[in-house]
Design a protein around this motif. Structure first.
Motif, mmCIF file in Angstrom:
data_model
loop_
_atom_site.group_PDB
_atom_site.id
_atom_site.type_symbol
_atom_site.label_atom_id
_atom_site.label_comp_id
_atom_site.label_asym_id
_atom_site.label_seq_id
_atom_site.Cartn_x
_atom_site.Cartn_y
_atom_site.Cartn_z
ATOM 1 N N LEU A 1 0.906 -1.161 -0.074
ATOM 2 C CA LEU A 1 0.157 -0.072 -0.145
ATOM 3 C C LEU A 1 0.932 1.412 -0.171
ATOM 4 O O LEU A 1 1.857 1.401 0.505
ATOM 5 C CB LEU A 1 -0.798 -0.149 1.329
ATOM 6 N N THR A 2 0.315 2.218 -0.756
ATOM 7 C CA THR A 2 0.966 3.456 -0.521
ATOM 8 C C THR A 2 0.708 4.153 0.689
ATOM 9 O O THR A 2 0.115 3.515 1.544
ATOM 10 C CB THR A 2 0.484 4.718 -1.796
ATOM 11 N N GLU A 3 1.718 5.295 1.008
ATOM 12 C CA GLU A 3 1.376 5.898 2.421
ATOM 13 C C GLU A 3 -0.125 6.487 2.455
ATOM 14 O O GLU A 3 -0.752 6.346 3.644
ATOM 15 C CB GLU A 3 2.298 7.168 2.487
ATOM 16 N N ASN A 4 -0.672 7.014 1.346
ATOM 17 C CA ASN A 4 -2.105 7.706 1.406
ATOM 18 C C ASN A 4 -3.161 6.370 1.773
ATOM 19 O O ASN A 4 -3.843 6.471 2.246
ATOM 20 C CB ASN A 4 -2.404 8.309 0.184
ATOM 21 N N GLU A 5 -2.751 5.196 0.970
ATOM 22 C CA GLU A 5 -3.502 4.109 1.214
ATOM 23 C C GLU A 5 -3.702 3.382 2.582
ATOM 24 O O GLU A 5 -4.617 3.373 3.169
ATOM 25 C CB GLU A 5 -3.570 2.872 0.171
ATOM 26 N N THR A 6 -2.229 3.504 3.224
ATOM 27 C CA THR A 6 -2.226 3.021 4.315
ATOM 28 C C THR A 6 -2.955 4.058 5.509
ATOM 29 O O THR A 6 -3.494 3.654 6.363
ATOM 30 C CB THR A 6 -0.796 3.081 4.853
ATOM 31 N N PHE A 7 -3.084 5.344 5.212
ATOM 32 C CA PHE A 7 -3.808 6.315 5.974
ATOM 33 C C PHE A 7 -5.213 5.800 6.054
ATOM 34 O O PHE A 7 -5.812 5.829 6.871
ATOM 35 C CB PHE A 7 -3.451 7.764 5.535
ATOM 36 N N VAL A 8 -5.529 5.862 4.906
ATOM 37 C CA VAL A 8 -7.143 5.305 4.679
ATOM 38 C C VAL A 8 -7.485 4.256 5.583
ATOM 39 O O VAL A 8 -8.536 4.232 6.308
ATOM 40 C CB VAL A 8 -7.473 5.054 3.272
ATOM 41 N N VAL A 9 -6.753 3.183 5.318
ATOM 42 C CA VAL A 9 -7.089 1.736 5.761
ATOM 43 C C VAL A 9 -7.032 2.309 7.445
ATOM 44 O O VAL A 9 -7.793 1.423 8.013
ATOM 45 C CB VAL A 9 -6.006 0.711 5.610
ATOM 46 N N SER A 10 -5.875 2.883 7.827
ATOM 47 C CA SER A 10 -5.725 3.109 9.310
ATOM 48 C C SER A 10 -7.150 3.796 9.829
ATOM 49 O O SER A 10 -7.482 3.552 10.875
ATOM 50 C CB SER A 10 -4.302 3.822 9.697
ATOM 51 N N PHE A 11 -7.343 5.018 9.268
ATOM 52 C CA PHE A 11 -8.570 5.625 9.428
ATOM 53 C C PHE A 11 -9.733 4.966 9.704
ATOM 54 O O PHE A 11 -10.603 4.917 10.721
ATOM 55 C CB PHE A 11 -8.588 6.780 8.596
ATOM 56 N N LEU A 12 -9.943 4.100 8.497
ATOM 57 C CA LEU A 12 -11.244 3.124 8.534
ATOM 58 C C LEU A 12 -11.318 2.166 9.678
ATOM 59 O O LEU A 12 -12.253 1.770 10.262
ATOM 60 C CB LEU A 12 -11.559 2.652 7.056
ATOM 61 N N THR A 13 -10.079 1.537 9.837
ATOM 62 C CA THR A 13 -9.766 0.658 10.923
ATOM 63 C C THR A 13 -10.216 1.293 12.382
ATOM 64 O O THR A 13 -11.114 0.692 13.038
ATOM 65 C CB THR A 13 -8.541 -0.054 10.831
#
Length: 175
Positions: A124-136
């Protein structure tokens, strides 16, 4: 034999929690209730919180890991499992175990969210990792709120809300 001992300790703790606040249950009182020696407890668990964590892994994590339904149905299934024993899970949350609850929830929801948003992607890119962390984190917090609330659980309302959430995110489950 080992798993039977763990199950007996866990079942006894659950029974005791129906009568006493978790914080009032000691290892000694638990083992007295099981008619086993205190040393047997420490062979399997570190403390009573460790027993709660084991129960959650046995009763929630294993069932949820086995669920291969579409994303929205997995979320609904998680809500149903929590609702079936809401009083117990409320006690788990209130047992001053915020780190466990957060980590446990993240271990369940993070893979689901990654699979739903970025299927087949290994990095995952940094932005995708952020999205996943936020939603998690949002998911874990929602489930904690659900368990703590006194609102009755209506599967059809839950299904509609999950669909609305996915729709707001521009997602839908495969038919």
């Amino acid at each position: 034999m080992c798993n039977n001992t763990k199950q007996k300790i866990a079942a006894t703790l659950r029974q005791m929690m129906k009568k006493h606040p978790f914080q009032k249950i000691s290892v000694q009182s638990l083992m007295d209730e099981t008619n086993m020696k205190r040393q047997s407890f420490y062979y399997h668990f570190q403390d009573t919180r460790d027993v709660l964590a084991w129960i959650c892994r046995q009763e929630l994590e294993k069932k949820l890991e086995a669920c291969q339904a579409p994303f929205s149905e997995r979320i609904l299934y998680a809500l149903q499992l929590l609702n079936e024993d809401r009083v117990f899970y409320r006690q788990v949350i209130n047992a001053a175990m915020p780190e466990f609850v957060q980590e446990f929830g993240e271990n369940i929801f993070r893979p689901w969210i990654i699979q739903r948003l970025y299927p087949g992607k290994s990095q995952l890119t940094e932005n995708e990792t952020f999205v996943v962390s936020f939603l998690t984190h949002a998911s874990v917090n929602y489930f904690v709120h659900f368990v703590r609330s006194r609102e009755p659980f209506d599967p059809e309302v839950a299904r509609e809300r999950i669909a609305a959430l996915l729709g707001a995110l521009g997602l839908s489950d495969p038919v």
